[in-house]
Design an enzyme around this catalytic site. Sequence first.
Site, short mmCIF file in Angstrom:
data_model
loop_
_atom_site.label_atom_id
_atom_site.label_comp_id
_atom_site.label_asym_id
_atom_site.label_seq_id
_atom_site.Cartn_x
_atom_site.Cartn_y
_atom_site.Cartn_z
N GLU B 36 17.43 -8.99 -67.54
CA GLU B 36 17.37 -10.08 -66.56
C GLU B 36 18.03 -9.65 -65.26
OE1 GLU B 36 19.35 -13.05 -68.90
OE2 GLU B 36 17.75 -13.01 -70.40
N GLU B 67 15.99 -13.52 -74.07
CA GLU B 67 16.81 -12.49 -74.72
C GLU B 67 16.17 -11.92 -75.98
OE1 GLU B 67 18.00 -15.39 -73.56
OE2 GLU B 67 19.26 -14.71 -71.90
N ASP B 92 27.67 -13.40 -74.71
CA ASP B 92 27.46 -14.73 -75.29
C ASP B 92 25.98 -14.96 -75.62
OD1 ASP B 92 30.26 -16.13 -74.07
OD2 ASP B 92 29.36 -14.52 -72.90
N PHE B 93 25.10 -14.29 -74.86
CA PHE B 93 23.66 -14.53 -75.04
C PHE B 93 23.12 -13.86 -76.30
CE2 PHE B 93 23.14 -14.83 -70.11
CZ PHE B 93 24.00 -15.91 -70.08
N HIS B 136 30.20 -17.99 -71.32
CA HIS B 136 30.01 -16.76 -70.54
C HIS B 136 31.27 -15.89 -70.54
CE1 HIS B 136 26.70 -19.16 -68.95
NE2 HIS B 136 26.19 -18.07 -68.41
#
Lengths: 323, 332
Positions: B36, B67, B92-93, B136
């Site tokens: 991204e 993701e 975190d993703f 985040h």
Amino acid sequence: MSTQISNDTLIDMHRRMVRIRLFEETAGKMMEDGKIPGALHLYVGEEAVAGGVMVHLSDEDQITSTHRGHGHLIAKGGEFDQMFAELYGRSTGYCKGKGGSMHISNMELGILGANGIVGGGPPIAMGAAFGNKFLKNNKVAVCFFGDGASNEGSFHEAANMAGLYKLPVVFVCENNGFGEYTPQANHQAIVDVADRAAGYGMPGVIVDGMDAVAVYEAAGEAVDRARSGKGPTLLECKTYRFFDHVGVRGMGLTYRSDEEVERWKKRDPILLMEERLLEQKVLSAEQIKAVHDITSEEVLAGIKFAEESPFPDPSSLTEDVYA
Amino acid sequence: MAEAQLKPRTLPYVSAITEGVRAVMLEQPTAFVAGEDVAGAGGVYGYYAGILDEFGPERVYDTPISEEGIVGLGVGSAAAGCRPIIDMMFMDFLGECMDEVANQMAKMRYMFGGRTKLPITMLTMAGAGMSLAAQHSQSLEAWICHLPGLKVVMPTTPYDAKGLIIAAARDDNPVIVVLNKMSLAIKGEVPEESYEIPLGKANIVRPGTNYTIVAMGRMMHEAIKAADELAKLGVDAEIIDPRTLQPFDTDTVVESVRKTHRALIVHEAVRFGGFGGEIVAQIQEEAFDYLDAPIARVGAPFSPVPFSPALEKLYIPNADNIVAAAKKQLGL
């Protein structure tokens, strides 16, 4: 349209479908007899899809398969010996007994795995197609998935990226009317999964998944489109699972009626193909029987090979975790 | 190239990341970058700056915010013969793509009987300190260290960032490079040439004689400050930066503890269930008879990362916490 198909192709598709049917029937029996451990999701009833698609692919082209994956592997050239050995958990299996039914694969045939996760295949097929485009190797990736998987976010992400990058991939939805034990009407608000294609900027095509010739024609267009750089296609094949989600038992189930099963069985893809072969005088009844007989012998030989093969050595337990 | 021959310069961590990525792109023709905002924007923290200009759109791809698709792109393309560098903007993703990480990327080789390899490098940004709050700022390395099939590195210095990225990309396994956002401006010597830090090799950052501090990620810098304080109390701390968490360099840590007889483990991640517990277990398995005190652990409290700077400052372990834990452990 069907006149465009050569007799050789019809014979080829028929052979692949018979191989799937007889392998699966025996594998299911061996599971019920307790000889094959774990759970088998059998492909019986859906043979026209794998047969009709796979004749367009070379060994170099990739596929991602599903938990109901034996049929894809067989149609792409999988050998019974190594397949049965894998189902039996033997070291001579395709995955050295590490994968079993839900992960059976053969990288040499471009098979990036059966997958125990519903919706596990689409991101991998999209990625393989991305790699093919990057490497300019002219290969196509085909992603088999079910109506159930079409509800997973992974399908959405993969289809969106495939459409965005115009990747050489074909999404083949085997809509057998059930997500595991739940009828399609209870798991999505649409009848045609192909409707979703519009959201990804790709064509959505619906075919009779019990008719191998119909699948063959539609898949040919989709594979050509992918290989020529025009991007992905969502090809929905309407088909039916003659057996249960797991195992052999197909009738007397609580979540579907026997009448429904009987209705679909009248359109058994192998019967339809054999009627066509006879009608068009491509094969005689004797020749058709010979295909079954030869395949039955191969099944028996595969079982024998598996049963005589050793279990994996204890030392292999933690082998191949890393390269 | 031997390390002694290299010509060092001083660079910030963020630029060392860029140099690592650039070195990989130069030496590996089938490497590409996908993630991204990595192409046009050069990454949200700028560590892909100039990569698109130098290597072009055929090797640097902005992806959708997707993701699971990004990791799938990595897995599938690696299986097809590429050596992808994929970017997971914030660690975190991982929650958005954990099936692809845990069930596909980590397991494919084993499930297929070793008949494939997946040379994937994933860069991801961890850590608190920027008031980015609970989604985040996490340090989730324990999640991925628990997955056989993955390798996990955690570079702490600019030198290690470049060298570990290059080593990760040369490895034939999926390697997750856990970067730290509060380290981006930290400067250090970085050779211009391409070099690799061997995976699985810890670094003794500061030698010492009677105390061992194993400090993961940015906590290494806090441990150095703490060691200066502890020196005033007669504690001569040896600081070990594991650099690679999976595979973990047990030998270096155990050898140190056998010498010093006391150990403290510090990481920014939540203390309970953190990777520090594994290090403690390994020490007691290998060096129990050498220990003169229970092993101490410093980590974040059992809480999501708070937003307010006033709370976040309390949340992140620091040198004071390390000194306090050491004093308590040693009865000083």
